[in-house]
Design a protein around this motif. Structure first.
Motif, PDB file in Angstrom:
ATOM      1  N   TYR A  19       0.827  -1.199   0.000  1.00 13.12           N
ATOM      2  CA  TYR A  19       0.000   0.000   0.000  1.00 13.12           C
ATOM      3  C   TYR A  19       0.870   1.262   0.000  1.00 13.12           C
ATOM      4  N   GLY A  20       0.525   2.198  -0.882  1.00 11.97           N
ATOM      5  CA  GLY A  20       1.284   3.426  -1.017  1.00 11.97           C
ATOM      6  C   GLY A  20       2.338   3.370  -2.097  1.00 11.97           C
ATOM      7  N   ALA A  21       2.633   2.167  -2.602  1.00  9.54           N
ATOM      8  CA  ALA A  21       3.604   2.014  -3.682  1.00  9.54           C
ATOM      9  C   ALA A  21       2.944   2.375  -5.014  1.00  9.54           C
ATOM     10  N   PRO A  22       3.735   2.662  -6.058  1.00 10.91           N
ATOM     11  CA  PRO A  22       3.144   3.008  -7.355  1.00 10.91           C
ATOM     12  C   PRO A  22       2.256   1.905  -7.935  1.00 10.91           C
ATOM     13  N   PHE A  23       2.588   0.641  -7.655  1.00  9.53           N
ATOM     14  CA  PHE A  23       1.730  -0.466  -8.091  1.00  9.53           C
ATOM     15  C   PHE A  23       1.807  -1.578  -7.047  1.00  9.53           C
ATOM     16  N   TYR A  24       0.810  -2.470  -7.068  1.00  8.35           N
ATOM     17  CA  TYR A  24       0.728  -3.526  -6.061  1.00  8.35           C
ATOM     18  C   TYR A  24       1.233  -4.863  -6.580  1.00  8.35           C
ATOM     19  N   VAL A  25       0.912  -5.198  -7.825  1.00  9.36           N
ATOM     20  CA  VAL A  25       1.356  -6.448  -8.429  1.00  9.36           C
ATOM     21  C   VAL A  25       1.707  -6.209  -9.892  1.00  9.36           C
ATOM     22  N   GLY A  26       2.452  -7.139 -10.472  1.00 10.73           N
ATOM     23  CA  GLY A  26       2.733  -7.095 -11.890  1.00 10.73           C
ATOM     24  C   GLY A  26       1.686  -7.885 -12.669  1.00 10.73           C
ATOM     25  N   SER A  27       1.924  -8.074 -13.949  1.00  8.99           N
ATOM     26  CA  SER A  27       0.946  -8.765 -14.803  1.00  8.99           C
ATOM     27  C   SER A  27       1.462 -10.093 -15.320  1.00  8.99           C
TER      28      SER A  27
END
Length: 353
Positions: free
Chosen positions: A153-161
């Motif tokens: 939480y708070g990061a630019p993204f949470y997971v990749g694809s």
């Protein structure tokens, strides 16, 4: 002309931030009724009056169709929630963020969680699987996503694809059956001690799932070794040929005397050695040989001319939900709740929203 980004109302839905990939000098974003704003949940979006724009990095700044944009990121939205945006080579629902990243650009999809799951199901499990298996996968994928969101939480993204997280291919991986499975389980997550679990899953365990510690170095009470009906399915069996050169590269020395020296309680390879003294753990060996070649660590090896023949069972790390096992249980009439309890013992199924 300087394009300013300003705030408005937030969307009251659970969203995910998915890293779609990176780009170098520029990226094209297109969609009907295209508008743009800042990368905040309360951004005001301004119409662009065109259906395609080019975002370009110019030094440490962004340009939108040649005009400079304030800030390190710009967020795009289609005219209607149901319409998709195309960014790079992927079409997605929700918003697309283009941000400065390293020496280039990074694309992030900000998407309602339930829309994300409909596409994840199409990438992670055959849509021809029984509805109860698809529902079990939907709950596991939702739980996994929310746990990763809390962690990042708070990061630019949470997971990749990619397969490193959950396979996500945008709207092209959606299907009416995945939508039904997601909607039937809307808001349901697996918890342990009232927190979302680390809901790992894999394609096939070969007859026995693996403990979280042995598979992932995650000593979690709900990732236990359990029996699984997938071991009777042809899809759980595989074989591969590994050359001496490939094995030498993985071991870092001659493969002469290659043998398995220890296994886990479920027969998976824990460590291999060679007569020259090389010793490699099973997880490292699989990573170095390649996950598509060494499909699992439940294998036996026999010497051949110029290489080794590996005969194995299962596909993946073996922890948590077994997808082919879920299919087999669903074919036996088991519900998705039964399936989830089998693969994640001790967890609770809760309605989060």
């Amino acid at each position: 002309m300087l394009l300013l980004l300003a705030p408005l109302h937030a969307l009251a839905v659970e969203t995910m931030r998915i890293a779609m990939g990176d780009a170098q000098g520029d990226v094209r974003v297109s969609g009907k009724g295209l508008s743009f704003g800042s990368d905040t949940e309360d951004a005001r979006f301004s119409p662009l009056e065109q259906e395609a724009v080019v975002v370009r990095r110019r030094g440490s700044r962004l340009e939108l169709n040649g005009a400079p944009v304030m800030g390190s990121a710009v967020r795009f939205r289609a005219g209607l929630d149901s319409q998709a945006l195309r960014a790079g080579d992927m079409a997605v629902r929700g918003d697309v963020v283009v941000r400065l990243y390293k020496d280039g650009l990074q694309l992030i999809n900000v998407i309602p969680l339930e829309d994300y799951l409909a596409a994840v199901l199409g990438g992670e499990m055959p849509v021809s699987f029984p509805p109860e298996a698809l529902k079990a996968q939907a709950v596991a994928a939702r739980t996994y996503a929310l746990q990763k969101k809390l962690e990042a939480y708070g990061a630019p993204f949470y997971v990749g694809s990619s397969v490193l997280h959950q396979v996500y291919g945008g709207v092209n991986r959606e299907d009416a059956r995945t939508r039904i499975a997601v909607e039937a389980t809307r808001g349901e997550v697996l918890t342990y001690d009232l927190a979302p679990i680390e809901a790992y899953f894999h394609a096939s365990c070969g007859g026995h799932t693996e403990s979280g510690w042995d598979a992932l170095q995650r000593d979690l009470p709900y990732l236990q070794a359990v029996d699984c009906p997938c071991g009777r399915l042809p899809a759980s069996r595989w074989s591969a040929t590994v050359t001496d050169a490939e094995l030498r590269a993985a071991l870092g020395q001659s493969p002469e005397g290659f043998r398995v020296t220890s296994r886990t309680a479920t027969h998976r390879v824990n460590r291999v050695t060679a007569s020259g003294g090389a010793s490699v753990d099973g997880v490292t060996l699989r990573r170095k040989l390649g996950y598509t070649k060494l499909k699992s660590l439940d294998f036996d090896a026999e010497r051949t001319s110029g290489g080794w023949r590996l005969n194995g069972r299962g596909y993946g790390h073996g922890a948590g939900l077994c997808q082919w096992g879920a299919k087999a249980l669903a074919d036996q009439g088991r519900s998705y709740r039964d399936i989830l309890q089998h693969y994640y013992p001790g967890t609770e199924l809760q309605q989060l929203y």
